[in-house]
Design an enzyme around this catalytic site. Sequence first.
Site, PDB file in Angstrom:
ATOM      1  N   ASP A 189       0.856  -1.189  -0.021  1.00 34.95           N
ATOM      2  CA  ASP A 189      -0.038   0.187  -0.082  1.00 34.95           C
ATOM      3  C   ASP A 189       0.928   1.191   0.022  1.00 34.95           C
ATOM      4  O   ASP A 189       0.366   2.201  -0.467  1.00 34.95           O
ATOM      5  CB  ASP A 189      -0.811   0.177   1.193  1.00 34.95           C
ATOM      6  CG  ASP A 189      -1.954  -1.153   1.216  1.00 34.95           C
ATOM      7  OD1 ASP A 189      -1.883  -1.950   0.529  1.00 34.95           O
ATOM      8  OD2 ASP A 189      -2.793  -1.230   2.320  1.00 34.95           O
ATOM      9  N   ASP A 232      -2.636   5.582  -3.064  1.00 31.39           N
ATOM     10  CA  ASP A 232      -2.031   4.638  -2.240  1.00 31.39           C
ATOM     11  C   ASP A 232      -1.421   3.759  -3.401  1.00 31.39           C
ATOM     12  O   ASP A 232      -1.802   3.674  -4.512  1.00 31.39           O
ATOM     13  CB  ASP A 232      -2.932   3.580  -1.669  1.00 31.39           C
ATOM     14  CG  ASP A 232      -3.335   3.975  -0.058  1.00 31.39           C
ATOM     15  OD1 ASP A 232      -3.137   5.212   0.276  1.00 31.39           O
ATOM     16  OD2 ASP A 232      -4.117   3.087   0.387  1.00 31.39           O
ATOM     17  N   HIS A 238      -7.384  -0.370  -3.772  1.00 37.17           N
ATOM     18  CA  HIS A 238      -6.424  -1.348  -4.190  1.00 37.17           C
ATOM     19  C   HIS A 238      -6.941  -1.922  -5.309  1.00 37.17           C
ATOM     20  O   HIS A 238      -7.981  -2.724  -5.226  1.00 37.17           O
ATOM     21  CB  HIS A 238      -5.864  -1.837  -3.030  1.00 37.17           C
ATOM     22  CG  HIS A 238      -5.514  -0.931  -1.958  1.00 37.17           C
ATOM     23  ND1 HIS A 238      -5.453  -1.264  -0.621  1.00 37.17           N
ATOM     24  CD2 HIS A 238      -4.796   0.237  -2.028  1.00 37.17           C
ATOM     25  CE1 HIS A 238      -5.076  -0.465   0.451  1.00 37.17           C
ATOM     26  NE2 HIS A 238      -4.764   0.790  -0.567  1.00 37.17           N
ATOM     27  N   ASP A 266      -5.431  -4.747  -6.410  1.00 31.63           N
ATOM     28  CA  ASP A 266      -4.818  -6.086  -6.442  1.00 31.63           C
ATOM     29  C   ASP A 266      -5.620  -7.015  -6.067  1.00 31.63           C
ATOM     30  O   ASP A 266      -5.433  -8.054  -5.628  1.00 31.63           O
ATOM     31  CB  ASP A 266      -3.510  -6.186  -5.896  1.00 31.63           C
ATOM     32  CG  ASP A 266      -3.391  -5.533  -4.391  1.00 31.63           C
ATOM     33  OD1 ASP A 266      -4.615  -5.109  -3.984  1.00 31.63           O
ATOM     34  OD2 ASP A 266      -2.429  -5.417  -3.710  1.00 31.63           O
ATOM     35  N   CYS A 317      -0.669  -7.777  -1.237  1.00 28.81           N
ATOM     36  CA  CYS A 317      -0.759  -6.673  -0.229  1.00 28.81           C
ATOM     37  C   CYS A 317       0.510  -6.686   0.706  1.00 28.81           C
ATOM     38  O   CYS A 317       1.080  -5.798   1.259  1.00 28.81           O
ATOM     39  CB  CYS A 317      -2.034  -6.886   0.777  1.00 28.81           C
ATOM     40  SG  CYS A 317      -3.454  -7.086  -0.302  1.00 28.81           S
TER      41      CYS A 317
HETATM   42  N1  ARG Z   1     -10.228  -3.719  -1.357  1.00 25.58           N
HETATM   43  C1  ARG Z   1      -9.932  -5.136  -1.957  1.00 25.58           C
HETATM   44  C2  ARG Z   1     -10.902  -5.889  -1.867  1.00 25.58           C
HETATM   45  O1  ARG Z   1     -11.484  -6.332  -0.840  1.00 25.58           O
HETATM   46  C3  ARG Z   1      -8.674  -5.619  -1.401  1.00 25.58           C
HETATM   47  C4  ARG Z   1      -7.456  -5.101  -1.689  1.00 25.58           C
HETATM   48  C5  ARG Z   1      -6.281  -5.295  -0.512  1.00 25.58           C
HETATM   49  N2  ARG Z   1      -5.169  -4.750  -1.183  1.00 25.58           N
HETATM   50  C6  ARG Z   1      -4.099  -4.173  -0.512  1.00 25.58           C
HETATM   51  N3  ARG Z   1      -2.909  -3.886  -1.209  1.00 25.58           N
HETATM   52  N4  ARG Z   1      -4.130  -4.019   0.739  1.00 25.58           N
HETATM   53  O2  ARG Z   1     -11.352  -6.787  -2.717  1.00 25.58           O
END
Ligand code: ARG
Length: 392
Positions: A125, A215, A263, A265, A370
């Site tokens: 992040d 981020d 995010h 990913d 992450c």
């Molecule tokens: N917002 C994403 C989801 O819940 C989770 C991504 C978390 N990624 C991170 N790099 N902390 O689908």
Amino acid sequence: MVVKHFCLQMEDSLKEITSHAVVSSWNEWDPLKHVIVGRASGTMIQASEPAVQNDWPQQGFPLGIFGPMPEQMEAKANEQLDNFAEILENRGIRVDRPVPLDFSQAIQTPDWNQDSMFGCMPPRDVLLTVGKEMLEATMSFRSRWFEYLCYRPLLEQYYKDDPNFRWESAPKPRLTERTYKQDFWQEWHSLSEEERWRHTENSDWIITETEPLFDAADVARFGHDLFVQKSMVTNDSGIEWLRRHYPGHRVHKVSYTDQLPWHIDATLIPLRPGLVLVNPERTALQKAHNVLFEKNGWELVEAPKSVRTEKMPLCTCSLWLNMNCLVLDPKTICIEAAETPMMELLDKYGFEVIPVPFFEVSPFGGGLHCATADVYREGSLEDYFPNQIDGV
Ligand code: ARG
């Protein structure tokens, strides 16, 4: 005696020479040689702030209550993180770990006070490695404003070791009241599903355009092309900042059908040149992005659903963390150990899959991608999208 001592000293200094850090990584798939793996220690359910309103009455954290994550959960998460680090080390990958701060302390800047910080499980992040540069992201939560300090001991060392390492930090944001839309959460809770989707279509979330915010985990790296998601934590101004910061790259702004995105990913994961994992429930709002992939011979493969039906308590991430994998090289990939359908899919695509138990880590900020930040991958800057589309 003297000779033996001398030899030991030689051995030590040789070890030191061969272990000198070198920073370079252009994409998410080239052979990984050096990586940072986060730690769960000291992670907090952070105190409320304009962007974050945790409300878990069942788990003892109703709105307004903050405090350390339960000890048992932290211990289990650290165990899985240590095990992951060991798996990587056994494959000859050098692993560094951050130094947690006392995240329970209150912090302040001239503009605001915040009753607690968050943690340092997800280095992805905070740190964005593009080529020989590591960039400390602005972040957009007050509780995460100082998180970069956990990585400073490492970055200081890389700076000493590698004369070509470019150490960068994006402008620290003010994060005053003007940065956030007032009453966003109150309004959000009162909206119908349809109205919520309208917010998503308009990319209308909590942060304003007052200052550049991003981020690092909203960026997916494909060599020359960087795909950056506008989200709850990344605004247009932040994307524009990245565009100006990387004049040698093409920065594509992307949005998906995700109600409260943050995010990229668990939405778009590059696996190797020509193959990208996509989330079947989060489609690109701009169809042109899919065309861009197709025009350049990329196959978009849809991720299967997670085998889990319930998230861990206190987890802010979705079950799509099953997509949140770490690619070790174009033939080898780490996947959460329970996610059999995902493993089978990647097996079909010719990957060697390394199962890594990691579910207990999810409440601490995410999955395998992450929890890591690239320091060094072999390989060089390449163009994987020679056929561009205007305005995309
Ligand atoms: N917002 C994403 C989801 O819940 C989770 C991504 C978390 N990624 C991170 N790099 N902390 O689908």
